[in-house]
Design a protein around this motif. Structure first.
Motif, PDB file in Angstrom:
ATOM      1  N   ARG A   1      -6.474   8.735   4.463  1.00 27.87           N
ATOM      2  CA  ARG A   1      -5.825   7.173   4.296  1.00 27.87           C
ATOM      3  C   ARG A   1      -5.710   6.561   5.480  1.00 27.87           C
ATOM      4  O   ARG A   1      -5.885   5.311   5.178  1.00 27.87           O
ATOM      5  CB  ARG A   1      -4.381   7.567   3.657  1.00 27.87           C
ATOM      6  CG  ARG A   1      -3.687   6.312   3.127  1.00 27.87           C
ATOM      7  CD  ARG A   1      -4.229   5.839   1.673  1.00 27.87           C
ATOM      8  NE  ARG A   1      -3.695   4.747   1.158  1.00 27.87           N
ATOM      9  CZ  ARG A   1      -3.774   4.051   0.174  1.00 27.87           C
ATOM     10  NH1 ARG A   1      -4.670   4.623  -0.806  1.00 27.87           N
ATOM     11  NH2 ARG A   1      -3.203   3.102  -0.304  1.00 27.87           N
ATOM     12  N   MET A   2      -5.257   7.131   6.242  1.00 29.25           N
ATOM     13  CA  MET A   2      -4.884   6.250   7.644  1.00 29.25           C
ATOM     14  C   MET A   2      -5.969   5.846   8.242  1.00 29.25           C
ATOM     15  O   MET A   2      -6.173   4.695   8.744  1.00 29.25           O
ATOM     16  CB  MET A   2      -4.020   7.253   8.653  1.00 29.25           C
ATOM     17  CG  MET A   2      -2.424   7.416   7.957  1.00 29.25           C
ATOM     18  SD  MET A   2      -1.603   5.868   7.443  1.00 29.25           S
ATOM     19  CE  MET A   2      -2.131   5.928   5.752  1.00 29.25           C
TER      20      MET A   2
ATOM     21  N   THR B   1      -9.722  -4.840   4.510  1.00 25.70           N
ATOM     22  CA  THR B   1     -10.761  -4.187   5.258  1.00 25.70           C
ATOM     23  C   THR B   1     -11.737  -3.798   4.397  1.00 25.70           C
ATOM     24  O   THR B   1     -11.619  -3.924   2.952  1.00 25.70           O
ATOM     25  CB  THR B   1     -10.140  -2.882   5.936  1.00 25.70           C
ATOM     26  OG1 THR B   1      -9.601  -2.059   4.741  1.00 25.70           O
ATOM     27  CG2 THR B   1      -9.016  -3.193   6.767  1.00 25.70           C
TER      28      THR B   1
ATOM     29  N   ASP C   1       0.498  -3.980   3.384  1.00 30.82           N
ATOM     30  CA  ASP C   1      -0.267  -3.077   3.547  1.00 30.82           C
ATOM     31  C   ASP C   1      -1.091  -2.976   4.855  1.00 30.82           C
ATOM     32  O   ASP C   1      -2.015  -1.945   4.859  1.00 30.82           O
ATOM     33  CB  ASP C   1      -1.506  -3.450   2.482  1.00 30.82           C
ATOM     34  CG  ASP C   1      -2.064  -4.812   2.697  1.00 30.82           C
ATOM     35  OD1 ASP C   1      -2.042  -5.271   3.819  1.00 30.82           O
ATOM     36  OD2 ASP C   1      -3.132  -5.011   2.090  1.00 30.82           O
ATOM     37  N   GLY C   2      -0.469  -3.371   5.883  1.00 30.91           N
ATOM     38  CA  GLY C   2      -0.927  -3.007   7.312  1.00 30.91           C
ATOM     39  C   GLY C   2      -2.444  -3.280   7.401  1.00 30.91           C
ATOM     40  O   GLY C   2      -3.183  -2.823   7.995  1.00 30.91           O
TER      41      GLY C   2
ATOM     42  N   ARG D   1      -4.494  -3.380   5.058  1.00 30.18           N
ATOM     43  CA  ARG D   1      -5.582  -2.726   4.653  1.00 30.18           C
ATOM     44  C   ARG D   1      -6.514  -3.266   3.137  1.00 30.18           C
ATOM     45  O   ARG D   1      -7.419  -3.035   3.018  1.00 30.18           O
ATOM     46  CB  ARG D   1      -4.690  -1.322   3.493  1.00 30.18           C
ATOM     47  CG  ARG D   1      -5.505  -0.355   2.566  1.00 30.18           C
ATOM     48  CD  ARG D   1      -6.412   0.403   3.253  1.00 30.18           C
ATOM     49  NE  ARG D   1      -6.968   1.316   2.203  1.00 30.18           N
ATOM     50  CZ  ARG D   1      -8.149   1.036   1.913  1.00 30.18           C
ATOM     51  NH1 ARG D   1      -9.090   0.077   2.363  1.00 30.18           N
ATOM     52  NH2 ARG D   1      -9.040   1.905   1.049  1.00 30.18           N
ATOM     53  N   SER D   2      -5.921  -4.432   2.627  1.00 31.05           N
ATOM     54  CA  SER D   2      -6.391  -5.124   1.540  1.00 31.05           C
ATOM     55  C   SER D   2      -7.578  -5.903   2.242  1.00 31.05           C
ATOM     56  O   SER D   2      -8.396  -6.349   1.317  1.00 31.05           O
ATOM     57  CB  SER D   2      -5.448  -5.899   0.752  1.00 31.05           C
ATOM     58  OG  SER D   2      -4.610  -6.980   1.569  1.00 31.05           O
TER      59      SER D   2
ATOM     60  N   SER E   1       0.861  -1.257  -0.093  1.00 27.29           N
ATOM     61  CA  SER E   1      -0.055  -0.104   0.090  1.00 27.29           C
ATOM     62  C   SER E   1       0.883   1.257   0.032  1.00 27.29           C
ATOM     63  O   SER E   1       2.133   1.170  -0.373  1.00 27.29           O
ATOM     64  CB  SER E   1      -0.880  -0.046   1.230  1.00 27.29           C
ATOM     65  OG  SER E   1      -0.163  -0.140   2.323  1.00 27.29           O
TER      66      SER E   1
ATOM     67  N   ARG F   1      -8.379   4.552   6.947  1.00 27.15           N
ATOM     68  CA  ARG F   1      -9.036   3.145   6.325  1.00 27.15           C
ATOM     69  C   ARG F   1      -8.014   2.163   6.358  1.00 27.15           C
ATOM     70  O   ARG F   1      -8.091   1.316   5.667  1.00 27.15           O
ATOM     71  CB  ARG F   1      -9.042   3.544   4.706  1.00 27.15           C
ATOM     72  CG  ARG F   1     -10.018   4.594   4.432  1.00 27.15           C
ATOM     73  CD  ARG F   1     -10.721   4.515   3.039  1.00 27.15           C
ATOM     74  NE  ARG F   1      -9.676   4.842   2.006  1.00 27.15           N
ATOM     75  CZ  ARG F   1      -9.274   6.021   1.538  1.00 27.15           C
ATOM     76  NH1 ARG F   1      -9.996   7.136   1.935  1.00 27.15           N
ATOM     77  NH2 ARG F   1      -8.273   6.331   0.581  1.00 27.15           N
ATOM     78  N   THR F   2      -6.834   2.127   7.106  1.00 27.88           N
ATOM     79  CA  THR F   2      -5.631   1.342   7.094  1.00 27.88           C
ATOM     80  C   THR F   2      -5.599   0.927   8.518  1.00 27.88           C
ATOM     81  O   THR F   2      -5.367   1.905   9.411  1.00 27.88           O
ATOM     82  CB  THR F   2      -4.345   2.070   6.807  1.00 27.88           C
ATOM     83  OG1 THR F   2      -4.364   2.540   5.361  1.00 27.88           O
ATOM     84  CG2 THR F   2      -3.263   1.176   6.939  1.00 27.88           C
TER      85      THR F   2
END
Length: 254
Positions: free
Chosen positions: A210-211, A254, A248-249, A251-252, A190, A213-214
């Protein structure tokens, strides 16, 4: 150190490796013993990065490569192999400037250039090394993809399309060359705190959005891609092929 991560008999060529993720990957592979060939489209930057890594005690050569210019692919491949006699590991990190914004607004000539540099020229680059990797029965091709290849974005649609096509190339190489002990994978981060993404993380409001959503709650740093790079390059990852590895922490998911 677990011997599976030992790269002391390997040579790695990394495009786009004078800054950011590419430089971090080059340093990480060198720390595991690999000889490294660093590269960018700027000869001065390439020479400076090679000199800096050499001062750290690593075996390194600098060879210029402009991934947007097909005419330079063959000469780069020849020079990279000449530097240390072979190339066992290829990391394709370099990228031409991507069109930003909705795909409906994308300039199609710019999109064509993006697809050539992201997909066609990276495949041409891999073709420089695949046959000799197969002869030696060891090779690892790693392409730098992106979370945008799987998650649509209103600002990165064309960029994501190019990276999705690159993922397909990775899978095809893995299938076609697997019997020769040559692997191909992609790393899909990400947002990473590099110059490429500065328009996002340099704006506090955009970064905050952005953060939110991560799940990790922050951007990745270039060094956080290195562990995956070493795994995919080394014997430790000998049965990993045809994969797109997201960094991606969460992210993918969520």
């Amino acid at each position: 150190m677990y011997k599976g991560f030992d790269l002391s008999d390997k040579v790695a060529a990394i495009t786009g490796s004078t800054a950011g993720m590419g430089l971090a990957i080059a340093r990480g592979l060198a720390q595991c013993g690999a000889k490294v060939v660093v590269s960018s489209n700027d000869k001065e930057d390439t020479d400076q990065a090679a000199h800096a890594l050499s001062k750290e005690g690593f075996q390194v050569a600098g060879v210029r490569c402009d991934i947007t210019d097909r005419r330079g692919i063959g000469p780069f491949g020849a020079e990279a192999k000449r530097a240390f006699g072979k190339v066992d590991i290829l990391f394709c990190v370099a990228l031409g400037p991507p069109p930003m914004g909705p795909v409906n607004d994308a300039d199609l000539e710019t999109l064509d250039r993006l697809l050539i540099s992201t997909v066609s020229n990276n495949l041409a680059l891999a073709q420089q090394f695949l046959p000799e990797m197969a002869e030696r029965r060891y090779g690892s091709i790693v392409m730098m993809s992106s979370i945008a290849s799987e998650r649509a974005s209103p600002n990165l649609g064309a960029y994501g399309a190019g990276k999705a096509a690159l993922n397909g190339i990775v899978r095809s190489i893995a299938v076609e060359w697997g019997a020769s002990n040559v692997r191909a994978n992609a790393i899909a981060p990400s947002m990473v705190r590099t110059a490429f993404s500065k328009d996002f993380w340099g704006d506090p409001e955009r970064e905050k959005t952005r953060m939110a959503r991560t799940p990790a709650g922050r951007l990745a740093e270039p060094e956080e891609v290195v562990g995956a790079a070493i795994l995919l390059a080394s014997p430790a990852g000998s049965y990993i092929s045809g994969q797109v590895l997201f960094i991606d922490g969460a992210r993918s998911v969520t």
